[in-house]
Write an enzyme that holds these catalytic residues in place. Structure first.
Site, PDB file in Angstrom:
ATOM      1  N   ASP A 105       0.873  -1.118  -0.068  1.00 36.21           N
ATOM      2  CA  ASP A 105      -0.115  -0.016   0.034  1.00 36.21           C
ATOM      3  C   ASP A 105       0.828   1.394   0.135  1.00 36.21           C
ATOM      4  O   ASP A 105       1.820   1.284   0.996  1.00 36.21           O
ATOM      5  CB  ASP A 105      -0.827   0.026   1.264  1.00 36.21           C
ATOM      6  CG  ASP A 105      -1.788   1.181   1.278  1.00 36.21           C
ATOM      7  OD1 ASP A 105      -2.674   1.581   0.478  1.00 36.21           O
ATOM      8  OD2 ASP A 105      -1.392   2.046   2.509  1.00 36.21           O
ATOM      9  N   ASP A 107       1.324   5.147   0.797  1.00 38.20           N
ATOM     10  CA  ASP A 107       0.504   6.266   1.227  1.00 38.20           C
ATOM     11  C   ASP A 107       1.528   7.399   1.070  1.00 38.20           C
ATOM     12  O   ASP A 107       2.138   7.981   2.158  1.00 38.20           O
ATOM     13  CB  ASP A 107       0.389   5.933   2.865  1.00 38.20           C
ATOM     14  CG  ASP A 107      -0.104   6.832   3.766  1.00 38.20           C
ATOM     15  OD1 ASP A 107      -0.816   8.079   3.087  1.00 38.20           O
ATOM     16  OD2 ASP A 107      -0.313   6.803   4.895  1.00 38.20           O
ATOM     17  N   GLU A 109       1.482  11.252   0.754  1.00 36.08           N
ATOM     18  CA  GLU A 109       0.652  12.562   0.976  1.00 36.08           C
ATOM     19  C   GLU A 109       1.293  13.660   0.526  1.00 36.08           C
ATOM     20  O   GLU A 109       2.302  14.299   1.373  1.00 36.08           O
ATOM     21  CB  GLU A 109       0.117  12.310   2.412  1.00 36.08           C
ATOM     22  CG  GLU A 109      -0.604  11.218   2.854  1.00 36.08           C
ATOM     23  CD  GLU A 109      -0.868  11.121   4.173  1.00 36.08           C
ATOM     24  OE1 GLU A 109      -1.130  12.106   4.918  1.00 36.08           O
ATOM     25  OE2 GLU A 109      -1.230   9.885   4.494  1.00 36.08           O
ATOM     26  N   TYR A 180     -11.073  11.231   6.326  1.00 38.62           N
ATOM     27  CA  TYR A 180     -11.092  11.824   7.406  1.00 38.62           C
ATOM     28  C   TYR A 180      -9.956  13.133   7.495  1.00 38.62           C
ATOM     29  O   TYR A 180      -9.318  13.138   6.319  1.00 38.62           O
ATOM     30  CB  TYR A 180     -10.408  10.926   8.562  1.00 38.62           C
ATOM     31  CG  TYR A 180      -9.616   9.726   8.089  1.00 38.62           C
ATOM     32  CD1 TYR A 180      -7.942  10.415   7.959  1.00 38.62           C
ATOM     33  CD2 TYR A 180      -9.888   8.564   7.991  1.00 38.62           C
ATOM     34  CE1 TYR A 180      -7.197   9.248   7.455  1.00 38.62           C
ATOM     35  CE2 TYR A 180      -9.005   7.665   7.281  1.00 38.62           C
ATOM     36  CZ  TYR A 180      -7.609   8.207   7.213  1.00 38.62           C
ATOM     37  OH  TYR A 180      -6.516   7.306   6.821  1.00 38.62           O
TER      38      TYR A 180
END
Length: 339
Positions: A105, A107, A109, A180
């Protein structure tokens, strides 16, 4: 994908009961370096050591290594050239085999977006697609079983404009949309950080439902999208007690991190001067004590999310982060609603 329940798991306790209630876990975090090598933070390493035990608890549980960057430009550097893409992809495939993982995965950002002190490039947009293609190819070359490639994605318009969604979906199994922090340190307006629906009075008009609909509009199949849930809160301070109990009130600064859910239960929800309210438009709870506003998920909001995800044909729900609810109330709610 259908009725998935995936948790980001790092430091903190992880039990047999947890393993049996989840369809997958993302180990947080592996760390990608500028030279394409892979290391692990302490929480991730502790869970990697548990993999043989976790397999015994639930041999169907998908165990994926979630990657962040160790260096502030590691993703950009590793995506930028064919040589670096191949080197980093080979490292990730090697780690997958060595530690008996089910996939990777990413991630990041965020591609093209210089937030979180990241050093990025406009070329990230296409290079990220090429990087995912290289990782997909190296994972498929392992053989023997299905290996997964997923990403964690920002839940707003900036993200879909900074990546190539249709092209990425050729190589990804699913996307975890981080629904979120939709209100966070960037927002001086106190509001719901993980609400299911937008409020017409909210000038930012962002929500979980809107984020998933946006990704579908940009070319992602609905059943390969997972909605994010929050096991922690966001807080805004120095507000006034208006008719909405702080909701949508302008704050002197953006929303910082608030207490984790288990601490909210112990010390905040209808305790110590805080009153809990329910926003039926947004399908979201919040707390207010006259000056501090707290936004979070609770069992009621998670039930609403689960119903929505199943009715709309989305892939499931994931959450950040496992250690934030020692009561296991939120995980149990997801399990009961999604199973």
């Amino acid at each position: 994908m259908k009725n998935e329940i995936i948790g980001y798991v790092g430091s903190g306790e992880f039990t047999e009961e947890d393993a049996k209630k989840l369809t997958g876990i993302n180990l947080a975090f592996g760390e990608l370096h500028n030279d394409g090598s892979v290391t692990f933070n302490d929480g991730c390493r502790s869970k990697i050591e548990m993999i043989p035990q976790i397999r015994k608890w639930n041999d169907k549980l998908r165990i994926i290594l979630s990657m962040v960057q160790a260096d502030r430009d590691a993703f950009t550097v590793c995506c930028a050239t064919e040589e670096m893409r191949e080197k980093a992809a080979a490292s990730l495939a090697e780690a997958t085999v060595k530690y008996d993982l089910d996939g990777i995965d990413l991630d990041w950002e965020y591609p093209c977006v210089p937030s979180n002190n990241s050093a990025v490039s406009p070329d990230d947009r296409h290079n990220f697609t090429l990087f995912c293609e290289a990782i997909r190819r190296h994972l498929d070359a392992i053989g023997g079983r299905k290996y997964y490639l997923t990403i964690a994605a920002g839940g707003d318009l900036y993200y879909v404009n900074c990546v190539e969604i249709p092209e990425l979906m050729k190589y990804l199994d699913y996307i975890n949309i981080m629904t979120y922090d939709l209100k966070c340190g960037f927002h001086a307006l106190a509001g719901h950080h993980t609400s299911l629906f937008s409020k017409p009075a909210d000038v930012f008009m962002n929500s979980c439902a809107q984020a998933l609909e946006l990704f579908v509009k940009y070319g992602a199949p609905a059943d390969r999208l997972l909605m994010g849930a929050a096991f922690y809160s966001r807080r805004w301070d120095n507000l006034h007690d208006n008719e909405n109990h702080g909701l949508l009130e302008l704050c002197p600064k953006g929303g910082g991190y608030g207490p984790d859910y288990d601490i909210l239960v112990a010390d905040y929800i209808n305790k110590n001067g805080y009153t809990e309210y329910w926003d039926d438009e947004a399908k979201a709870p919040y707390l207010f004590n006259g000056s501090t506003f707290l936004s979070y998920d609770d069992p009621r909001s998670l039930k609403e999310k689960a119903v929505f995800v199943k009715e709309k044909g989305y892939g499931g729900i994931f959450y950040w982060e496992h250690k934030c609810d020692k009561t296991r109330t939120l995980l149990d709610t997801l399990y009961q609603e999604m199973k």
